[in-house]
Design an enzyme around this catalytic site. Sequence first.
Site, short mmCIF file in Angstrom:
data_model
loop_
_atom_site.label_atom_id
_atom_site.label_comp_id
_atom_site.label_asym_id
_atom_site.label_seq_id
_atom_site.Cartn_x
_atom_site.Cartn_y
_atom_site.Cartn_z
N SER A 125 19.04 -29.41 49.27
CA SER A 125 20.16 -28.99 50.12
C SER A 125 20.89 -27.73 49.22
CB SER A 125 21.18 -30.01 50.30
OG SER A 125 21.26 -30.78 49.06
N TYR A 179 12.91 -27.20 32.78
CA TYR A 179 13.37 -25.90 31.95
C TYR A 179 13.23 -26.08 30.40
CZ TYR A 179 16.64 -22.30 30.41
OH TYR A 179 17.02 -21.00 29.61
N GLY A 182 15.47 -33.38 47.59
CA GLY A 182 16.70 -32.47 46.89
C GLY A 182 16.69 -30.97 47.38
N GLY A 235 20.66 -25.12 45.36
CA GLY A 235 19.80 -24.71 44.20
C GLY A 235 18.14 -24.50 44.44
N GLU A 269 24.41 -35.59 50.17
CA GLU A 269 25.73 -34.80 50.58
C GLU A 269 26.62 -35.51 51.55
OE1 GLU A 269 26.00 -31.90 49.19
OE2 GLU A 269 23.73 -31.29 48.60
N LEU A 324 15.34 -32.97 42.32
CA LEU A 324 16.48 -33.69 42.24
C LEU A 324 17.24 -33.34 40.97
CD1 LEU A 324 15.98 -37.40 43.20
CD2 LEU A 324 16.80 -35.55 44.67
N TYR A 340 19.34 -28.89 25.26
CA TYR A 340 18.47 -28.87 26.52
C TYR A 340 17.07 -29.59 25.93
CZ TYR A 340 17.20 -28.63 31.09
OH TYR A 340 16.91 -29.04 32.20
P1 NAD Z 1 21.09 -28.78 42.30
O1 NAD Z 1 22.45 -29.56 42.02
O2 NAD Z 1 21.62 -27.35 42.99
O3 NAD Z 1 20.32 -29.42 43.40
C1 NAD Z 1 20.26 -30.81 43.12
C2 NAD Z 1 19.62 -31.44 44.75
O4 NAD Z 1 19.44 -32.88 44.48
C3 NAD Z 1 20.64 -31.48 45.63
O5 NAD Z 1 19.83 -31.15 47.04
C4 NAD Z 1 21.35 -32.70 45.94
O6 NAD Z 1 21.69 -33.20 47.36
C5 NAD Z 1 19.89 -33.61 45.46
N1 NAD Z 1 20.53 -34.95 45.04
C6 NAD Z 1 21.01 -35.34 43.97
N2 NAD Z 1 21.14 -36.66 43.93
C7 NAD Z 1 20.39 -37.23 44.98
C8 NAD Z 1 20.18 -38.43 45.42
N3 NAD Z 1 20.35 -39.69 44.71
N4 NAD Z 1 19.63 -38.59 46.51
C9 NAD Z 1 19.03 -37.43 47.19
N5 NAD Z 1 19.35 -35.99 46.71
C10 NAD Z 1 19.84 -36.08 45.68
O7 NAD Z 1 20.34 -28.69 41.32
P2 NAD Z 1 19.07 -27.54 40.51
O8 NAD Z 1 19.69 -26.57 39.71
O9 NAD Z 1 18.64 -26.80 41.80
O10 NAD Z 1 18.24 -28.47 39.91
C11 NAD Z 1 16.88 -28.85 40.71
C12 NAD Z 1 15.85 -29.17 39.49
O11 NAD Z 1 15.46 -27.87 39.04
C13 NAD Z 1 16.19 -29.92 38.41
O12 NAD Z 1 15.25 -30.87 37.86
C14 NAD Z 1 16.63 -29.10 37.48
O13 NAD Z 1 16.31 -29.79 36.15
C15 NAD Z 1 15.50 -28.04 37.79
N6 NAD Z 1 16.11 -26.68 37.00
C16 NAD Z 1 17.15 -26.11 37.17
C17 NAD Z 1 17.36 -24.86 36.32
C18 NAD Z 1 18.81 -24.30 36.66
O14 NAD Z 1 18.83 -23.37 35.80
N7 NAD Z 1 19.58 -24.41 37.57
C19 NAD Z 1 16.32 -24.41 35.71
C20 NAD Z 1 15.19 -24.89 35.64
C21 NAD Z 1 14.76 -26.15 35.98
#
Ligand code: NAD
Length: 394
Positions: free
Chosen positions: A50, A225, A48, A52, A75, A139, A235
């Site tokens: 690419s 989270y 994951g 966030g 992507e 992811l 959540y």
């Molecule tokens: P994001 O959408 O920015 O990133 C998701 C990543 O997963 C991307 O790189 C995407 O290409 C990849 N991905 C999705 N489906 C895929 C698949 N089938 N195969 C390969 N790659 C795949 O999301 P994010 O917010 O960075 O979330 C990442 C983690 O962080 C999650 O577990 C989320 O719950 C956690 N998180 C997020 C937050 C927030 O506020 N954004 C806070 C705490 C925790």
Amino acid sequence: MIVVPKIRGFICTTAHPDGCAKHVAEQIAVVKNRGPIENGPKKVLVIGSSTGYGLSSRIAAAFGSGADTIGVFFEKPGDAERSATAGWYNSAAFEKEAAAAGFYARSFNGDAFSDAMKAEVVAAIKADLGQVDCVIYSLASPRRVHPKSGEILKSVLKPIGQSYTNKNLNTTTGVVDEITIPPAEGDDVAQTIAVMGGEDWEMWIDALLAENLLAPGAKTFAYSYIGPDLTWPIYKNGTIGKAKEDLERVQRALDEKLAPLAGKAWVSVNKALVTQASSAIPVVPLYISLLYKIMKEQGTHEDCIEQMDRLFRDRIFNPKPDEAGRIRLDDWEMEPSVQQPVIANWQKVTTENLTELADFDGYQSSFLRLFGFGLEGVDYGADTDTATKVPSIP
Ligand code: NAD
């Protein structure tokens, strides 16, 4: 092609290659300005990687800790008429910067949930790196095709037991209204756990262990989270929260599996931030807008890169686990001095006072930046190459 943002609800269907490259360069600069991370991981797999938190993890690992990295993501590449997804351009830019700095970086675009992707990555680690000493699992996906049963599983964002009504922000128009989300039904909870819970994380670690690809002392991190109780029905106590509980179950199982290597699995609870994943969650964007206002005023605001830099620079060595054994990078978000004014403003916020009580501009600009728009120094009027390649992807 000239690329402009096309926003549809909570996604932007276009992305700017130069803007995404600038976004990556800015994140690299944040890490480099803080200096090298001594004794950090040197061979890192990011699942994951690419956008966030995963992208920022990869950047902190490479440009802070000096790590070789393998990244996995899902992507869409672009062509002469259509822009790629942002994560594609981010990964292209990351690889170019990594190569220029002398770091190995290889990327895989496809379904991380599949056995085929695991086999490809296993082969790449064997051939190129020998072993990895850190695995980041970041992811966020709405669906998963189960690799064994072939079942298509869907993750939903719903409360459990009863419907939930609260304030909600239309992030395009700035209108604050109310939303009622009906409760989970049928097997919503089980399906959400299957997509966003820990099973796939465990499958990745099992695949690596089976081939002896984890170095002694290897660490693995998955992100979670918690947030304030006003968001709990949607959540922490909702379908996604059940999936996050499942991550903790798997973390304990992985701890046992990694013990012979003196390795360690962690769930890291990160801060609420604008990402493609979080913008799809009802209620949360309003909370984030209120949170940004207070944390920026208090000087404690961090974006994904500052959070992930803190993970690699500090918490990896000094995890300070909470009572449930989790790393808490949401510590500054959850400070009472932050939460009290945020919750007080939550009660008061309306469409009319939104820009006074919340950092709505900050929310919108963070959202656009995810897709490479609004970055300083980028000429958005100029023709740009939307067919940019990720160097390691044939
Ligand atoms: P994001 O959408 O920015 O990133 C998701 C990543 O997963 C991307 O790189 C995407 O290409 C990849 N991905 C999705 N489906 C895929 C698949 N089938 N195969 C390969 N790659 C795949 O999301 P994010 O917010 O960075 O979330 C990442 C983690 O962080 C999650 O577990 C989320 O719950 C956690 N998180 C997020 C937050 C927030 O506020 N954004 C806070 C705490 C925790």
